[in-house]
Design a protein around this motif. Structure first.
Motif, mmCIF file in Angstrom:
data_model
loop_
_atom_site.group_PDB
_atom_site.id
_atom_site.type_symbol
_atom_site.label_atom_id
_atom_site.label_comp_id
_atom_site.label_asym_id
_atom_site.label_seq_id
_atom_site.Cartn_x
_atom_site.Cartn_y
_atom_site.Cartn_z
ATOM 1 N N ARG B 7 55.832 29.324 76.538
ATOM 2 C CA ARG B 7 54.885 28.214 76.662
ATOM 3 C C ARG B 7 55.567 26.897 77.044
ATOM 4 N N LEU B 89 48.475 26.233 72.506
ATOM 5 C CA LEU B 89 48.557 27.631 72.077
ATOM 6 C C LEU B 89 49.346 27.746 70.777
ATOM 7 N N VAL B 94 53.314 33.451 75.705
ATOM 8 C CA VAL B 94 52.017 33.418 76.382
ATOM 9 C C VAL B 94 51.920 34.601 77.326
ATOM 10 N N SER B 108 47.817 34.307 73.224
ATOM 11 C CA SER B 108 48.972 33.826 72.467
ATOM 12 C C SER B 108 48.601 33.975 71.004
#
Lengths: 378, 378
Positions: B7, B89, B94, B108
């Protein structure tokens, strides 16, 4: 009037009283800050006629000389220009001198400002609050109480009394309630030292927000004095006056359900983050509504759906789920505000059906209660 | 298309290309960000048709696996919503998967988003810039050049060509000039590696400001490629394209006086602070004009006067004063901008009279020149 003062300390004092000064005021002298100088120290006053803040800078503080007064006196100076000047002076030593006709000289290093002052006799008097204090409360606790309730006041002037927080003192307890008629925040606090009187007042939300900014995060005592029209918060060097709101505050006690059909216990911070993510898509729509369901498993589901953008679903492990299955929709913003007020602890949420108000409490602490009205979508 | 990515790294890339994405655009697909995924890595593209930014996230970086690609492909996603989702997230892992009809799944932890994507074939092609680079310059030097010139571009669209900075490459030197016709900033830079060609271009000020935000403060090389309509800045993982401005840039060389009648050498930072203080009162008036005088002593005086508020005077010890006595008035803002560009070093200011443009240079460094037109008040 003539005195020398440390720039830093003057700036601190100005930044406190500036919080009450508005540039939009019908009374021109209130764009100014009033300065009263005596051998004991300098008192600064700012006001927008709703809020009045007075701070006192003593001549000596913690054994350090803050100012030296050659001659006392009073003056009103344009608040914004005066504080900008003080902020930008070249040295920490400032000399301020007023001579005839309110001509004000501000000297520091090789820099000299001449400001045109206003007659201090034209400045309004402080509100008349002569009563004894009603109770005393530590500054940090007062800040917590404000933070946990003030966000729920109404931002609409349709019912002006709802733009304030209702403070009720009874039987040695302070009960603060705020509601905008879609959600409600209530905080109860046992008072240590209180007069044996009942008191009710509605304190404007804006006043409480400004007070919260001025108070230190310390356990220093704040004395609270109430009259029928004003409340005064008095700490060591600061007087903070606020006008009270007129009108009858609605009786909110009957809104709070006493039983429930579904009870969910969940980590407040995890739920806050899940609601925040779900609201990313909900925000694209007007209403910012997210869905919440508890359907018999040990998880709850948070979801939202925006036909144009997409949808989101998230499962969250609950600490405990009791009672009936439930699907409910509510404002993501209201839920996030309530969870922030409860601040990261485990929360207990009690529902009495998809169309009935539901309440949130801290699992550890009974003093705070948040109530939210759901939104019809299912 | 299906891949997993960290991420944090995706967010870094998105934050770069988002600088080119505008929410106000006549071409709806440009509110999106294009993502092209192959085994080598992920390329992200954002554009507002004036500026196009492409950044590449390699599958492996510094020996660390950044992404794992199961299946390559391309998609366009709403830039703002996509980057907000990635930011919030719950974990750093991810998974992004596209299936038929541009349905995009972002997973996620226990959070799953479904976004409605757009056809990548509808996204505009990158500008066609096939030429070899004209020169290579360290990123931090490029940022300095931008900072020293771009503030002086015109903010008015009356003469669009003045909203850009004129870049001229000749005899192994880059000369950058910006002017809004009231002041001018010029910066000369010797280039280490340059093709033996002359080049002229006007680069929009906004493009340079965005480029400045994206570039690191490092000595990493940036390749500069110019065509008649586009300039491309190419660093390790970033392509930054900007449209050039059309029209002839005025010949500014004849504006710069070659002789002077008064020369003042003074500490740039001290003068900047004095002007800043004087402008506190000048700002209350419309024009924000301050006065400057050198009257035979070893000090200069900065002053300003606002009939309604007051006045300010300050003496400043000069390093050296040569030539005639002088009283001149100028925009405090222009002077402060120029002094900030010279950045704290001693400055040499050369005047040729109260109504003639004057120039500022660093006492240490001949590469930068600032010119300001005075204002008539004396």
């Amino acid at each position: 009037m003539k005195f020398e003062i440390k720039r830093d300390r003057l700036l601190d004092g100005l930044s406190d009283v500036m919080k009450a000064v508005s540039s939009k005021t019908a009374i021109p002298i209130l764009t100014g800050v009033k300065m009263d100088v005596s051998a004991e120290g300098v008192s600064l006053t700012g006001s927008d006629s709703d809020i009045t803040i007075q701070t006192f800078i003593p001549a000596e503080e913690d054994g350090k000389q803050i100012l030296q007064v050659s001659e006392g006196g009073s003056i009103v100076l344009q608040a914004r220009v005066f504080s900008e000047i003080i902020r930008k002076l070249p040295t920490n030593e400032v000399e301020i001198e007023i001579n005839g006709n309110f001509q004000t000289h501000i000297r520091s290093g090789k820099s000299e400002f001449h400001l045109i002052g206003l007659d201090p006799l034209d400045y309004p008097h402080l509100p008349d609050v002569q009563e004894d204090e009603l109770f005393t409360i530590p500054a940090d606790l007062l800040k917590t109480i404000i933070r946990e309730t003030v966000f729920a006041v109404s931002s609409s002037e349709t019912r002006p009394v709802l733009t304030g927080v209702h403070w009720a003192v009874k039987d040695g307890e302070l009960v603060c309630v705020a509601t905008d008629s879609h959600r409600l925040a209530r905080r109860k606090t046992k008072l240590e030292s209180v007069q044996d009187e009942e008191h009710n007042a509605v304190v404007p939300g804006r006043s409480l927000n400004e007070l919260n900014k001025i108070l230190d995060d310390s356990a220093d005592p704040v004395e609270v004095v109430m009259t029928s029209q004003q409340v005064l918060f008095r700490s060591k060097n600061i007087l903070f006056f606020s006008r009270l709101l007129e009108g009858n505050y609605p009786d909110t006690s009957r809104l709070i359900p006493s039983e429930y059909k579904t009870q969910v216990t969940v980590n407040g911070r995890a739920l806050l983050q899940a609601i925040d993510r779900a609201s990313l898509l909900a925000r694209e729509e007007r209403n910012n509504v997210v869905r919440f369901s508890a359907n018999g498993s040990d998880e709850v589901e948070v979801s939202s759906n925006s036909p144009e953008v997409g949808k989101v679903e998230e499962q969250l492990l609950a600490e405990a789920i009791e009672g009936e299955e439930l699907k409910i929709s509510f404002s993501a913003k209201f839920m996030m505000d309530a969870l922030k007020a409860i601040d990261g602890q485990d929360v207990v949420i009690q529902f009495t059906g998809a169309m009935r108000p539901f309440i949130l409490r801290s699992a550890l602490d009974d003093s705070i209660l948040q109530l939210i009205l759901p939104v019809r979508t299912y």
